[in-house]
Write a protein that holds these residues in place. Structure first.
Motif, PDB file in Angstrom:
ATOM      1  N   THR A   1       0.859  -1.175   0.000  1.00 54.78           N
ATOM      2  CA  THR A   1       0.000   0.000   0.000  1.00 54.78           C
ATOM      3  C   THR A   1       0.894   1.224   0.000  1.00 54.78           C
ATOM      4  OG1 THR A   1      -1.703  -1.174   1.246  1.00 54.78           O
ATOM      5  CG2 THR A   1      -1.803   1.230   1.250  1.00 54.78           C
TER       6      THR A   1
ATOM      7  N   HIS B   1      -0.037  -0.685  -8.697  1.00 55.70           N
ATOM      8  CA  HIS B   1      -0.304   0.741  -8.754  1.00 55.70           C
ATOM      9  C   HIS B   1       0.912   1.561  -9.182  1.00 55.70           C
ATOM     10  CE1 HIS B   1      -4.109  -0.241  -7.009  1.00 55.70           C
ATOM     11  NE2 HIS B   1      -3.530  -0.760  -5.943  1.00 55.70           N
TER      12      HIS B   1
ATOM     13  N   SER C   1      -2.922  10.055   1.238  1.00 57.99           N
ATOM     14  CA  SER C   1      -3.985   9.359   0.505  1.00 57.99           C
ATOM     15  C   SER C   1      -3.391   8.209  -0.275  1.00 57.99           C
ATOM     16  CB  SER C   1      -4.673  10.312  -0.465  1.00 57.99           C
ATOM     17  OG  SER C   1      -5.229  11.399   0.206  1.00 57.99           O
ATOM     18  N   ASN C   2      -4.221   7.204  -0.529  1.00 54.70           N
ATOM     19  CA  ASN C   2      -3.793   6.060  -1.308  1.00 54.70           C
ATOM     20  C   ASN C   2      -3.478   6.508  -2.727  1.00 54.70           C
ATOM     21  OD1 ASN C   2      -3.564   3.612  -2.746  1.00 54.70           O
ATOM     22  ND2 ASN C   2      -4.950   2.614  -1.308  1.00 54.70           N
TER      23      ASN C   2
ATOM     24  N   ASP D   1      -6.162   5.965  -5.432  1.00 60.06           N
ATOM     25  CA  ASP D   1      -7.277   6.913  -5.350  1.00 60.06           C
ATOM     26  C   ASP D   1      -6.893   8.273  -5.924  1.00 60.06           C
ATOM     27  OD1 ASP D   1      -8.688   4.905  -4.094  1.00 60.06           O
ATOM     28  OD2 ASP D   1      -8.280   5.667  -2.073  1.00 60.06           O
TER      29      ASP D   1
ATOM     30  N   ALA E   1      -6.837   8.092  -9.760  1.00 57.20           N
ATOM     31  CA  ALA E   1      -8.189   7.968 -10.317  1.00 57.20           C
ATOM     32  C   ALA E   1      -8.920   9.306 -10.280  1.00 57.20           C
ATOM     33  CB  ALA E   1      -8.979   6.918  -9.554  1.00 57.20           C
ATOM     34  N   ALA E   2      -8.622  10.136  -9.278  1.00 58.16           N
ATOM     35  CA  ALA E   2      -9.286  11.422  -9.138  1.00 58.16           C
ATOM     36  C   ALA E   2      -8.634  12.520  -9.974  1.00 58.16           C
ATOM     37  CB  ALA E   2      -9.298  11.842  -7.673  1.00 58.16           C
TER      38      ALA E   2
END
Length: 148
Positions: A3, A105, A122-123, A126, A129-130
């Motif tokens: 992660t 990732h 933050s991951n 994510d 993707a944003a």
């Protein structure tokens, strides 16, 4: 799976209990963004390992986790089987010269490092993707050739 958390100042590699045990590392690996010089995506992380595990776990073709010492410096590796990976070169980090991580990732990490992110970690998936999507470039049709 690794992660990755990213904020304005640092990248954090969050290790699971198993990863901590196999890598002989007590906590997460924290890297200041200013020390990241290059990020490369690779399909075969095994070719990037240099030196010997010290301390770490190594089972050829299966797992390589922990610190790897060589004449070039100390690297941190979290490699599982033959999966997509990311290689992060560092300059000025107090502990490591390079991070070699098996993660799906990797592309998201590259995109997220180019963004200005918030103060809160933050991951990476994510964040990517944003990210705002770029409009596809429209090319003009070539001018017709004159008749001869």
């Amino acid at each position: 799976m690794v992660t990755l958390l990213l904020d304005q100042t640092r990248l954090e590699v969050v290790l699971s209990v198993t990863e901590r045990a196999l890598s002989f590392h007590k906590g997460n690996v924290i890297v200041e963004r200013s020390t990241i010089t290059k990020v490369q995506l690779t399909d075969d992380a095994w070719t990037w390992l240099r030196g010997v595990p010290s301390p770490g776990t190594y089972v050829r073709g299966v797992v390589a986790m922990g610190s790897w010492k060589s004449a070039g410096g100390t690297d941190f590796a979290l490699v599982r089987r033959r999966r997509a990976s990311v290689v992060i070169d560092l300059e000025g980090h107090d502990q490591y010269e390079r991070l070699i991580l098996t993660t799906r990732h990797g592309l998201a990490l590259v995109k997220a490092l180019r963004l200005d992110v918030s103060d809160e970690a933050s991951n990476v998936a994510d964040l990517a993707a944003a990210a705002p999507k770029k409009k596809p470039r429209v090319r003009k049709a070539p001018a017709p050739l004159p008749a001869t």
